[in-house]
Design an enzyme around this catalytic site. Structure first.
Site, mmCIF file in Angstrom:
data_model
loop_
_atom_site.group_PDB
_atom_site.id
_atom_site.type_symbol
_atom_site.label_atom_id
_atom_site.label_comp_id
_atom_site.label_asym_id
_atom_site.label_seq_id
_atom_site.Cartn_x
_atom_site.Cartn_y
_atom_site.Cartn_z
ATOM 1 N N GLY A 57 36.018 54.046 47.561
ATOM 2 C CA GLY A 57 35.504 54.939 46.944
ATOM 3 C C GLY A 57 35.781 56.115 46.282
ATOM 4 C CB CYS A 84 40.602 52.675 50.942
ATOM 5 S SG CYS A 84 41.744 53.646 48.933
ATOM 6 C CE1 TYR A 85 34.930 59.238 50.028
ATOM 7 C CE2 TYR A 85 33.071 57.239 50.705
ATOM 8 C CZ TYR A 85 33.646 58.449 50.791
ATOM 9 O OH TYR A 85 32.740 59.878 50.810
ATOM 10 C CG HIS A 172 43.403 48.487 47.901
ATOM 11 N ND1 HIS A 172 41.378 48.952 48.039
ATOM 12 C CD2 HIS A 172 43.644 50.518 47.500
ATOM 13 C CE1 HIS A 172 41.536 50.173 47.795
ATOM 14 N NE2 HIS A 172 42.054 50.795 47.402
ATOM 15 C CD GLU A 174 40.704 45.991 48.319
ATOM 16 O OE1 GLU A 174 40.750 45.844 49.515
ATOM 17 O OE2 GLU A 174 40.037 46.542 47.750
ATOM 18 C CB SER A 226 26.843 29.888 24.271
ATOM 19 O OG SER A 226 28.042 29.587 25.334
ATOM 20 N N GLY A 227 27.074 26.679 24.872
ATOM 21 C CA GLY A 227 27.440 25.467 25.241
ATOM 22 C C GLY A 227 29.182 26.431 26.018
ATOM 23 N N GLY A 228 29.244 27.536 25.946
ATOM 24 C CA GLY A 228 30.291 27.873 27.152
ATOM 25 C C GLY A 228 30.043 27.698 28.519
ATOM 26 C CB VAL A 229 32.605 28.022 31.832
ATOM 27 C CG1 VAL A 229 32.489 27.200 33.160
ATOM 28 C CG2 VAL A 229 33.565 26.975 30.698
ATOM 29 C CG ASP A 230 30.236 32.018 31.853
ATOM 30 O OD1 ASP A 230 31.565 31.364 32.736
ATOM 31 O OD2 ASP A 230 31.255 33.467 31.518
ATOM 32 C CB SER A 231 25.220 29.877 28.181
ATOM 33 O OG SER A 231 25.939 29.231 28.331
ATOM 34 C CB SER A 232 27.533 25.085 30.398
ATOM 35 O OG SER A 232 27.651 25.119 28.771
ATOM 36 C CE LYS A 373 34.881 31.055 32.154
ATOM 37 N NZ LYS A 373 33.209 31.963 31.197
#
Ligand code: XMP
Length: 517
Positions: A57, A84-85, A172, A174, A226-232, A373
Site C-alpha cells: 500500500g 511490503c506494506y 513483491h 506476486e 458484443s460477441g467478444g470473449v468477455d461479454s459472450s 483475460k
C-alpha cells in the site's frame, strides 16, 4: 448444494498489485477474495479463511492516518502473510520498528535467503532475483520473529514467527519479476495454511451462477453482448443462471470488424446454439452522427459509451421492466479506469464505472469483474463455449472508434475494416494467430505522399499492431515474420482504397497502450 471451498483472504491496503496477489493464489488452486482493510475483523472471521494475506500500500505505517488493522487479526490462529506494506504494518503493530530508508529500493534486487528451512523457501535457492519497491524499511523485528532473508539495502527482506504462523515479505512475490515469488506464495498456501489446493474454475463458475440466481430471483436481465470473449462468457453464464429472463442486446454500432455483425448473429442469434433472446440493433448511422467532428479520444469513448447505454435503455423499455444490466467487464478494465484503488485514469473503458443516475436499471451485474483475460477464457471453456470463440482475440467495446485516430467517419471505418480483414487473413494463413494475443490494423490520421503507377497519391497510413501479453496490463510487440508484414503491406496498399503506406507499431505497453486511443 453449498460448495465447500478453502478460502484465502487478501486484505487490500491500496497497493497496485493486489489483484495479482489474488490471481497467484487462484493459480495455486485456492479460492481467494479481496477485502478492503476497512472490513471489520468479525466479518473476516465469519469467512473462516485458511490464511490471510496483507497487501502492499502507499502509506507509511508509522504516520497517524495510515491504513491499519486491529492487532487481534494476528491472534485468530489463522496464518497471516504480510507483503511490503503489509509486512511493515505487522511489525509496526507487533513490536518491530519501521523507518524511512535512506536508499529507496526499487526494481530487481538480489535476495539472499538466511533460513533455508523456512516453510516459505522450500525449493527456493539461496540467491534469487526479487522485485522491490519501497521507501520505508523494517529496521527491527518484534519479539518472537526471526529474519529469514535479506538484500544488500534491506536487512529484513522477510521474517517469520513459526509459533504464531505469521510471515512477512518486504518484496513483491506476486509480480513475475520475482523469480521464485510464485513458489514462495505457493509455499505459504500449502506449507503454512495447509490448503489442499483443489479449487478450480468450475467452482468459480458454479458459485457465480448460484450467486446470480439468488441475486436476480425472478427479475428481468438485459445483457450487453458484443460477441467478444468477455461479454459472450458473461451472457452464457447468465443464461445458465436465469434462463428465459435474459435478453441479450447486440448493438452493431458500425464500429465492428468486417462482417462481424453477421458472424455474431450467426453464433448467438436465433439460429445459433444458445437461448439468449438475441436482439440485434443496427445503429451505425446513429453512432457516426454523434461522432461527427469529434477527435479527442476520451470524448469519443464517452460518446460511444453513452450512446450504448441509450440504445440499451430503449431496448429495455421495449422489453418491459428490466431490473439488471449485465456487462462483461474484466479486471484490467477496472484498473485502467481508475477504479482499482489509487491508480490514475488512463482510459475510461466504456463498460466500467456503473450506470449514471439517469439510467433506469436497478443494478449492474459484472460476473467477470475480478478475472483476468486468461481466467475468463477458462471460465468460458467450463461453460461449454466452443474453443474458437473462447480463444478469439479481445475486441474493445468502443471498437474501431478507438482504432481510428481522430475523427471517425463511415469512409475511415471502411478503410480500417478492409485493412484489418487482410491483416487477420494473412496472420491466419501464416499459422501464427495463436502465438499473438492481440493484433489489428488501425488508421492513423496521417496522410502522406506516395506514388502509384505514374500518379502522385496523398493517402492515409495504416498502422499494424500485434502484441504478446499474458494479462493485457503489460504487453510487448510481437516479432512478426518479415514476409508476413511485407505481404500484408502489399495487399493493403493494392486492395484498400485511400491507403498508400503501412507502418508496424513496435511500442510496448507501457509506455504505449495496446489500442491507439
Ligand atoms: P489498452 O489499449 O488499454 O487495452 O492497453 C488493454 C486491453 O483492453 C482492451 N480495451 C477495451 N476493452 N472497452 C473494452 O471492453 C474499452 O473501452 C477498451 N479499451 C481497450 C484492448 O483491446 C486490450 O485488449
Amino acid at each position: 448444494m453449498e460448495l465447500k471451498q478453502e478460502l484465502i483472504i487478501v486484505l487490500d491496503f491500496g497497493g497496485q498489485y493486489n489483484q495479482l496477489v489474488a490471481r497467484r493464489v487462484r493459480e495455486s488452486n485456492v479460492y481467494c477474495e479481496i477485502y478492503s482493510y476497512k472490513t471489520p475483523l468479525e466479518e473476516i472471521k465469519k469467512k473462516n479463511p485458511k490464511g490471510i494475506i496483507l497487501t502492499g500500500g502507499p502509506d507509511s505505517c508509522y504516520l497517524p492516518d495510515s491504513a491499519t488493522y486491529s492487532k487481534e487479526l494476528f491472534e485468530l490462529g489463522v496464518p497471516v502473510l504480510g507483503l511490503c506494506y503489509g509486512a511493515q504494518l505487522m511489525q509496526h503493530l507487533l513490536g518491530g520498528k519501521v523507518e524511512r530508508a535512506s536508499v529507496r529500493e526499487y526494481g530487481k534486487i538480489k535476495l539472499t535467503v538466511d533460513k533455508a528451512d523456512s516453510a516459505l523457501f522450500e525449493n527456493v535457492p539461496k540467491e534469487s532475483i526479487v522485485w522491490m519497491s519501497h521507501t520505508d524499511y523494517i529496521s527491527k523485528i518484534g519479539e518472537g520473529f526471526e529474519i529469514t532473508s535479506h538484500s544488500y539495502d534491506c536487512p529484513v527482506a522477510s521474517y517469520e514467527n513459526t509459533a504464531k504462523n505469521l510471515y512477512g515479505i518486504q518484496f513483491h512475490p506476486e509480480v513475475l519479476h520475482s523469480e521464485y515469488g510464485h513458489v514462495m506464495l505457493g509455499n505459504f498456501i500449502k506449507n503454512v495454511c495447509k490448503c489442499e489446493c483443489n479449487w478450480k474454475m468450475d467452482a468459480f463458475v458454479e458459485n457465480s451462477i448460484k450467486a446470480i440466481k439468488e441475486k436476480v430471483g425472478n427479475g428481468k436481465v438485459l445483457c450487453a453482448l458484443s460477441g467478444g470473449v468477455d461479454s459472450s462468457v458473461a451472457a452464457v453464464m447468465l443464461s445458465k443462471a436465469v434462463g428465459e429472463n435474459l435478453t441479450c442486446v447486440f448493438v452493431d454500432h458500425g464500429l465492428l470488424r468486417k462482417n462481424e455483425g453477421d458472424e455474431v448473429e450467426a453464433v448467438f442469434g436465433p439460429n445459433g446454439n444458445y437461448k439468449l433472446n438475441f436482439i440485434r440493433v443496427n445503429a451505425a448511422e446513429r453512432f457516426y452522427s454523434k461522432l461527427a467532428g469529434v477527435s479527442e479520444p476520451e470524448k469519443k469513448r464517452k460518446i460511444i459509451g453513452e450512446e450504448f447505454i441509450r440504445v440499451f435503455e430503449e431496448e429495455a423499455k421495449k422489453i418491459g421492466k428490466v431490473d439488471f444490466l449485465v456487462q462483461g467487464t474484466i479486471y484490467p478494465d477496472v484498473v485502467e479506469s481508475g477504479l482499482g484503488g489509487e491508480s490514475v485514469v488512463i482510459k475510461s473503458h466504456h463498460n466500467v464505472g456503473g450506470l449514471p443516475d439517469y439510467v433506469d436499471f436497478k443494478e449492474i451485474i459484472e460476473p467477470l469483474r475480478d478475472l483476468f483475460k486468461d481466467e475468463v477464457r477458462k471460465a468460458g471453456l467450463e461453460l461449454g463455449i466452443p474453443k474458437h470463440l473462447v480463444f478469439r482475440q479481445p475486441f474493445p467495446g468502443p471498437g474501431l472508434g478507438i482504432r481510428i485516430i481522430g475523427e471517425v467517419t463511415a469512409e475511415k471505418v471502411k478503410i480500417v475494416q478492409d485493412a484489418d480483414a487482410i491483416y487477420r487473413e494473412e496472420i491466419d494463413k501464416a499459422g501464427i494467430s495463436q502465438e499473438i494475443n492481440q493484433y489489428f490494423a488501425a488508421l492513423t490520421n496521417m496522410r502522406s505522399v506516395g506514388v502509384m503507377g505514374d500518379y502522385r497519391t496523398y493517402d492515409y497510413a495504416i498502422a499494424l499492431r500485434a502484441v504478446k501479453t499474458i494479462d493485457f496490463m503489460t504487453a510487448e510487440a510481437a516479432r512478426l515474420p518479415w514476409e508476413v508484414l511485407e505481404k500484408v503491406t502489399n495487399r493493403i496498399i493494392n486492395e484498400v482504397d485511400h491507403v498508400n503506406r503501412v507502418l508496424y507499431d513496435i511500442t510496448s505497453k507501457p509506455p504505449g497502450t495496446i489500442e491507439l486511443e
